[in-house]
Design a protein around this motif. Structure first.
Motif, PDB file in Angstrom:
ATOM      1  N   PRO A 114       0.903  -1.058   0.054  1.00  0.00           N
ATOM      2  CA  PRO A 114       0.372  -0.188   0.576  1.00  0.00           C
ATOM      3  C   PRO A 114       0.571   1.156   0.022  1.00  0.00           C
ATOM      4  O   PRO A 114       0.667   2.048  -0.737  1.00  0.00           O
ATOM      5  CB  PRO A 114      -1.047  -0.006   1.213  1.00  0.00           C
ATOM      6  N   GLY A 115       1.729   1.315   0.213  1.00  0.00           N
ATOM      7  CA  GLY A 115       2.710   2.303   0.295  1.00  0.00           C
ATOM      8  C   GLY A 115       3.332   2.935  -1.200  1.00  0.00           C
ATOM      9  O   GLY A 115       3.560   4.427  -1.319  1.00  0.00           O
ATOM     10  N   LEU A 116       3.693   1.435  -1.333  1.00  0.00           N
ATOM     11  CA  LEU A 116       4.239   1.522  -3.608  1.00  0.00           C
ATOM     12  C   LEU A 116       2.666   2.677  -3.736  1.00  0.00           C
ATOM     13  O   LEU A 116       2.995   3.801  -5.142  1.00  0.00           O
ATOM     14  CB  LEU A 116       4.588   0.944  -3.019  1.00  0.00           C
ATOM     15  N   ASP A 141      -4.825 -13.934  -1.161  1.00  0.00           N
ATOM     16  CA  ASP A 141      -3.963 -14.800  -0.506  1.00  0.00           C
ATOM     17  C   ASP A 141      -4.738 -14.832   0.567  1.00  0.00           C
ATOM     18  O   ASP A 141      -5.065 -14.975   0.619  1.00  0.00           O
ATOM     19  CB  ASP A 141      -2.461 -15.229  -1.322  1.00  0.00           C
ATOM     20  N   ASP A 142      -3.528 -15.287   0.851  1.00  0.00           N
ATOM     21  CA  ASP A 142      -3.730 -15.466   2.943  1.00  0.00           C
ATOM     22  C   ASP A 142      -3.623 -13.805   3.329  1.00  0.00           C
ATOM     23  O   ASP A 142      -4.207 -14.130   4.908  1.00  0.00           O
ATOM     24  CB  ASP A 142      -2.699 -16.595   3.374  1.00  0.00           C
ATOM     25  N   GLN A 143      -3.875 -12.857   3.568  1.00  0.00           N
ATOM     26  CA  GLN A 143      -4.224 -11.613   3.656  1.00  0.00           C
ATOM     27  C   GLN A 143      -5.610 -11.556   4.400  1.00  0.00           C
ATOM     28  O   GLN A 143      -6.546 -12.656   3.711  1.00  0.00           O
ATOM     29  CB  GLN A 143      -4.601 -10.310   2.543  1.00  0.00           C
ATOM     30  N   ILE A 144      -5.636 -11.411   5.145  1.00  0.00           N
ATOM     31  CA  ILE A 144      -7.556 -11.316   6.080  1.00  0.00           C
ATOM     32  C   ILE A 144      -7.887 -10.014   6.119  1.00  0.00           C
ATOM     33  O   ILE A 144      -7.401  -8.958   6.428  1.00  0.00           O
ATOM     34  CB  ILE A 144      -7.115 -11.119   7.567  1.00  0.00           C
ATOM     35  N   PRO A 145      -9.123  -9.534   4.939  1.00  0.00           N
ATOM     36  CA  PRO A 145      -9.115  -8.675   4.468  1.00  0.00           C
ATOM     37  C   PRO A 145      -9.989  -7.822   5.194  1.00  0.00           C
ATOM     38  O   PRO A 145      -9.507  -6.611   4.875  1.00  0.00           O
ATOM     39  CB  PRO A 145     -10.105  -8.746   3.627  1.00  0.00           C
ATOM     40  N   GLU A 146     -10.655  -7.879   6.357  1.00  0.00           N
ATOM     41  CA  GLU A 146     -11.165  -7.256   7.466  1.00  0.00           C
ATOM     42  C   GLU A 146      -9.842  -6.149   8.084  1.00  0.00           C
ATOM     43  O   GLU A 146     -10.190  -5.017   8.924  1.00  0.00           O
ATOM     44  CB  GLU A 146     -12.030  -8.152   8.271  1.00  0.00           C
ATOM     45  N   GLU A 147      -8.603  -6.482   8.367  1.00  0.00           N
ATOM     46  CA  GLU A 147      -7.479  -5.754   8.126  1.00  0.00           C
ATOM     47  C   GLU A 147      -6.595  -5.279   7.370  1.00  0.00           C
ATOM     48  O   GLU A 147      -6.160  -4.058   7.462  1.00  0.00           O
ATOM     49  CB  GLU A 147      -6.334  -6.783   9.470  1.00  0.00           C
ATOM     50  N   VAL A 148      -7.025  -5.750   6.435  1.00  0.00           N
ATOM     51  CA  VAL A 148      -5.999  -5.595   5.444  1.00  0.00           C
ATOM     52  C   VAL A 148      -6.169  -3.949   4.380  1.00  0.00           C
ATOM     53  O   VAL A 148      -5.666  -3.398   3.412  1.00  0.00           O
ATOM     54  CB  VAL A 148      -4.869  -6.495   4.173  1.00  0.00           C
ATOM     55  N   PHE A 152      -5.453  -0.540   3.910  1.00  0.00           N
ATOM     56  CA  PHE A 152      -4.653   0.181   2.394  1.00  0.00           C
ATOM     57  C   PHE A 152      -5.567   1.673   2.164  1.00  0.00           C
ATOM     58  O   PHE A 152      -4.987   1.930   1.259  1.00  0.00           O
ATOM     59  CB  PHE A 152      -5.665  -1.119   1.650  1.00  0.00           C
ATOM     60  N   LEU A 153      -7.462   1.819   2.134  1.00  0.00           N
ATOM     61  CA  LEU A 153      -7.774   2.220   1.825  1.00  0.00           C
ATOM     62  C   LEU A 153      -7.430   3.870   2.833  1.00  0.00           C
ATOM     63  O   LEU A 153      -7.233   4.336   2.226  1.00  0.00           O
ATOM     64  CB  LEU A 153      -9.511   2.413   2.391  1.00  0.00           C
ATOM     65  N   ARG A 154      -6.807   3.801   4.379  1.00  0.00           N
ATOM     66  CA  ARG A 154      -6.374   4.853   5.225  1.00  0.00           C
ATOM     67  C   ARG A 154      -4.801   4.809   4.347  1.00  0.00           C
ATOM     68  O   ARG A 154      -5.048   6.248   4.376  1.00  0.00           O
ATOM     69  CB  ARG A 154      -5.820   4.658   6.092  1.00  0.00           C
ATOM     70  N   THR A 155      -4.089   4.607   3.917  1.00  0.00           N
ATOM     71  CA  THR A 155      -2.600   4.584   2.783  1.00  0.00           C
ATOM     72  C   THR A 155      -2.677   5.277   2.200  1.00  0.00           C
ATOM     73  O   THR A 155      -2.241   6.441   2.331  1.00  0.00           O
ATOM     74  CB  THR A 155      -1.991   3.647   3.006  1.00  0.00           C
ATOM     75  N   VAL A 156      -3.326   4.458   0.960  1.00  0.00           N
ATOM     76  CA  VAL A 156      -3.376   5.590  -0.285  1.00  0.00           C
ATOM     77  C   VAL A 156      -4.776   7.016  -0.629  1.00  0.00           C
ATOM     78  O   VAL A 156      -4.059   7.932  -0.667  1.00  0.00           O
ATOM     79  CB  VAL A 156      -4.259   4.439  -1.156  1.00  0.00           C
ATOM     80  N   SER A 157      -5.551   6.672   0.249  1.00  0.00           N
ATOM     81  CA  SER A 157      -6.322   7.855   0.683  1.00  0.00           C
ATOM     82  C   SER A 157      -5.092   8.850   1.599  1.00  0.00           C
ATOM     83  O   SER A 157      -6.185  10.044   1.216  1.00  0.00           O
ATOM     84  CB  SER A 157      -8.001   7.612   1.288  1.00  0.00           C
TER      85      SER A 157
END
Length: 329
Positions: A114-116, A141-148, A152-157
């Motif tokens: 997400p940083g990139l 893959d094995d990411q937990i969507p409720e966490e990821v 992701f939205l917080r970082t990119v926004s």
């Protein structure tokens, strides 16, 4: 142009499908929905034939360019080029799971970085006068969507992106083909809806598995800002799009029929043929126009069997329409 209003309903970017001919065809059925190009990689745009990659008919507005890449400098340059060509929005692909995309370190694999993505988005925003948006998955893959996804939205926004289209499925980068990734990972609409509640300041569209305007409206009624429809709009365009302006945008009932749309394509087809194009480059997008109607199979067969032949012209469309009329009689 207030692009957010048009994003209330959008037609997803689809490789090998949403080219300029497809978009012109779709635009005849809906004046308001936001249309997207196929994904174009930033290096291809920088070094390739820009007119071929980016050319579009002014009638397609509002139309967005989707870019693929992971280098902020390249993406900034590509975004500037796209804006100069007149696109109303520049979208960054963070959702495609294909092997080619993975090997290039962009697409869905960027959900892990997400940083990139934020760096890429910031560079694109700085370079483009057109708004920059992101299309993503809920995880890979094995990411937990409720966490990821919220992270992701917080970082990119924070980099300045205010509008996201979220495909409500994970992407499995190992073990599933791109085709399987469109169907096998389960849909998680509640998570996408929860993101709207958590990030009320963001414009969020839900994508994945939406097959009708009624389903689209149900997501809007649940609080989503927009809905992105893909294969249904392609395979059953009249069933999906002819009533879109009235149902989704409140623009009044459409008086157009599928037959009207076929005939409205004739001048466009004639221009394409006179410029040296081939009929099947356009008609391949029109095969589903009469889906579910008597005569639909004959329409499809007529176009499939005759449009690729040397010298094929608008008489193929007329023959297909004749079959529709016979079955309607």
């Amino acid at each position: 142009m207030q692009i957010e209003k048009h994003a209330r309903l959008s037609i997803a970017p689809m490789m090998d499908w949403t080219d300029c001919h497809c978009r012109y065809f779709h635009r005849l059925m809906t004046r308001h929905a936001l249309l997207y190009t196929e994904m174009v990689t930033a290096p291809a745009l920088i070094h390739g034939d820009r007119d071929r990659l980016l050319g579009f008919d002014p009638a397609e507005h509002p139309v967005a360019l989707q870019l693929g890449g992971s280098d902020p400098h390249d993406l900034a340059q590509a975004a500037r080029i796209g804006a100069e060509f007149g696109y109303d929005e520049i979208n960054l692909n963070v959702g495609c799971p294909s092997d080619r995309v993975q090997s290039g370190a962009f697409g869905a694999v960027l959900m892990e970085r997400p940083g990139l993505v934020a760096d890429c988005a910031a560079a694109m925003i700085a370079a483009s006068p057109a708004p920059v948006t992101v299309k993503c998955r809920i995880g890979v893959d094995d990411q937990i969507p409720e966490e990821v996804l919220p992270a992701f939205l917080r970082t990119v926004s924070a980099a300045g992106v205010t509008r996201f289209a979220i495909h409500a499925r994970k992407a499995w980068l190992q073990g599933l083909s791109p085709r399987e990734n469109r169907d096998i990972p389960p849909l998680n609409y509640p998570l996408v809806h929860a993101m709207k509640a958590e990030f009320p300041h963001l414009h969020l569209s839900v994508n994945g598995g939406v097959t009708s305007l009624a389903e689209a409206q149900s997501h809007l009624d649940a609080g989503m800002d927009g809905v992105m429809i893909g294969r249904a709009a392609y395979h059953e365009p009249a069933n999906t799009l002819l009533d879109a302006d009235a149902t989704i945008f409140g623009a009044g009932e459409s008086s157009k029929t599928a037959e009207d749309i076929a005939r409205a394509m004739l001048p466009y087809i004639e221009r394409h043929l006179s410029a040296g194009g081939r009929l099947n480059q356009i008609t391949r997008h029109m095969l589903g126009l009469f889906a579910g109607r008597p005569g639909a199979r004959h329409w499809k067969r007529t176009l499939s069997e005759r449009a690729h032949l040397p010298g094929a012209g608008t008489e193929v469309i007329e023959a297909g329409l004749s079959a529709i009329r016979q079955f309607a009689a």
